[in-house]
Design a protein around this motif. Structure first.
Motif, short mmCIF file in Angstrom:
data_model
loop_
_atom_site.label_atom_id
_atom_site.label_comp_id
_atom_site.label_asym_id
_atom_site.label_seq_id
_atom_site.Cartn_x
_atom_site.Cartn_y
_atom_site.Cartn_z
N HIS A 75 38.41 62.82 33.27
CA HIS A 75 37.44 61.52 33.06
C HIS A 75 38.79 60.47 33.92
O HIS A 75 39.67 60.63 33.54
CB HIS A 75 37.45 61.14 31.63
N ALA A 76 38.13 59.67 34.77
CA ALA A 76 38.78 58.78 35.53
C ALA A 76 38.02 57.58 35.30
O ALA A 76 37.09 57.41 35.35
CB ALA A 76 38.83 59.19 36.89
N PHE A 77 39.03 56.51 34.98
CA PHE A 77 38.61 55.10 34.39
C PHE A 77 38.94 54.08 35.64
O PHE A 77 40.31 54.26 35.95
CB PHE A 77 39.33 54.67 33.23
N ASP A 78 38.04 53.50 36.35
CA ASP A 78 38.42 52.60 37.40
C ASP A 78 38.21 51.23 36.82
O ASP A 78 37.13 51.18 36.22
CB ASP A 78 37.31 53.00 38.53
N GLU A 79 39.20 50.29 37.28
CA GLU A 79 38.94 49.08 36.89
C GLU A 79 38.91 47.87 37.80
O GLU A 79 39.52 48.22 38.94
CB GLU A 79 39.89 48.56 36.03
N PHE A 80 38.22 46.71 37.92
CA PHE A 80 38.40 45.71 39.08
C PHE A 80 37.89 44.47 38.13
O PHE A 80 37.49 44.46 37.18
CB PHE A 80 37.58 45.73 40.05
N ASN A 81 38.40 43.23 38.69
CA ASN A 81 38.14 42.02 38.02
C ASN A 81 37.40 41.07 38.93
O ASN A 81 37.62 41.11 40.25
CB ASN A 81 39.52 41.30 37.86
N VAL A 82 36.38 40.21 38.39
CA VAL A 82 35.83 39.23 39.06
C VAL A 82 36.03 38.01 38.32
O VAL A 82 36.02 38.14 37.08
CB VAL A 82 34.33 39.53 39.30
N THR A 83 36.41 36.90 39.13
CA THR A 83 36.67 35.67 38.47
C THR A 83 36.01 34.63 39.00
O THR A 83 35.91 34.58 40.35
CB THR A 83 38.25 35.49 38.55
N TYR A 84 35.33 33.69 38.33
CA TYR A 84 34.47 32.60 38.75
C TYR A 84 35.23 31.44 38.35
O TYR A 84 35.03 31.40 37.09
CB TYR A 84 32.93 32.87 38.31
N ILE A 85 35.58 30.72 39.25
CA ILE A 85 36.10 29.34 38.90
C ILE A 85 35.00 28.52 39.03
O ILE A 85 34.57 28.31 40.19
CB ILE A 85 37.39 28.94 40.07
N SER A 86 34.71 27.70 38.03
CA SER A 86 33.57 26.75 37.92
C SER A 86 34.15 25.44 37.73
O SER A 86 35.34 25.11 37.49
CB SER A 86 32.61 27.27 36.90
N TYR A 87 33.57 24.32 37.42
CA TYR A 87 33.55 22.95 36.98
C TYR A 87 32.70 22.87 36.06
O TYR A 87 31.52 23.09 35.73
CB TYR A 87 33.83 22.26 38.01
#
Length: 150
Positions: A75-87
């Motif tokens: 079993h292989a777990f892959d991760e990534f992040n998405v960040t939304y800088i809003s106002y």
């Protein structure tokens, strides 16, 4: 002369470029929301927009069948992040959040699912309010796939 062999396990089946391509397609260009392939700083003023990290395998565990039959199945777990800088009062906040959350079911332009090959697709979202009326939405996507080593 002896030839050394190196066993290389499989890599993630999705990459940063594919994720960015889907976001660029799904977020209307007239919203003028930039998409960056770097990551926002925690200590500096950051730009409005979406930040996408690269995809890494963060965990690998032997699969039960591999243990029972002496195979190389993981079993292989892959991760990534998405960040939304809003106002504050960003008119596209809800729509952009929905588009990012829907990455787990998104399709690429070729009709194949973005996360094809993963049998579990989860994400956590954390919302942070900054001192300058900014909102920071951070998704951590965790994807599970089977990996076979021959």
């Amino acid at each position: 002369m002896a030839v050394s062999t190196v066993t290389v396990l499989n890599a993630p089946t999705v990459n940063e470029t594919q994720i960015v391509d889907v976001l660029k397609r799904d977020i209307p260009s007239d919203w003028n929301i930039p998409i960056y392939v770097d990551f926002p700083s925690d200590s500096e003023v950051v730009r409005y927009g979406i930040y996408v990290s690269d995809v890494h395998t963060v965990e690998r565990n032997p699969h039960q069948l591999g243990i029972q039959y002496c195979g190389s199945i993981y079993h292989a777990f892959d991760e990534f992040n998405v960040t939304y800088i809003s106002y504050q009062d960003d008119p596209y906040n809800i729509q952009v959040n929905a588009i990012i959350a829907n990455l787990v079911t998104a399709y690429k332009d070729d009709g194949q699912q973005l996360f094809d090959g993963y049998f579990e697709r989860d994400f956590d979202q954390v919302r942070t309010y900054g001192p300058t009326q900014a909102e920071k939405h951070t998704w951590t996507f965790r994807l599970l796939r089977m990996e076979f080593n021959t």
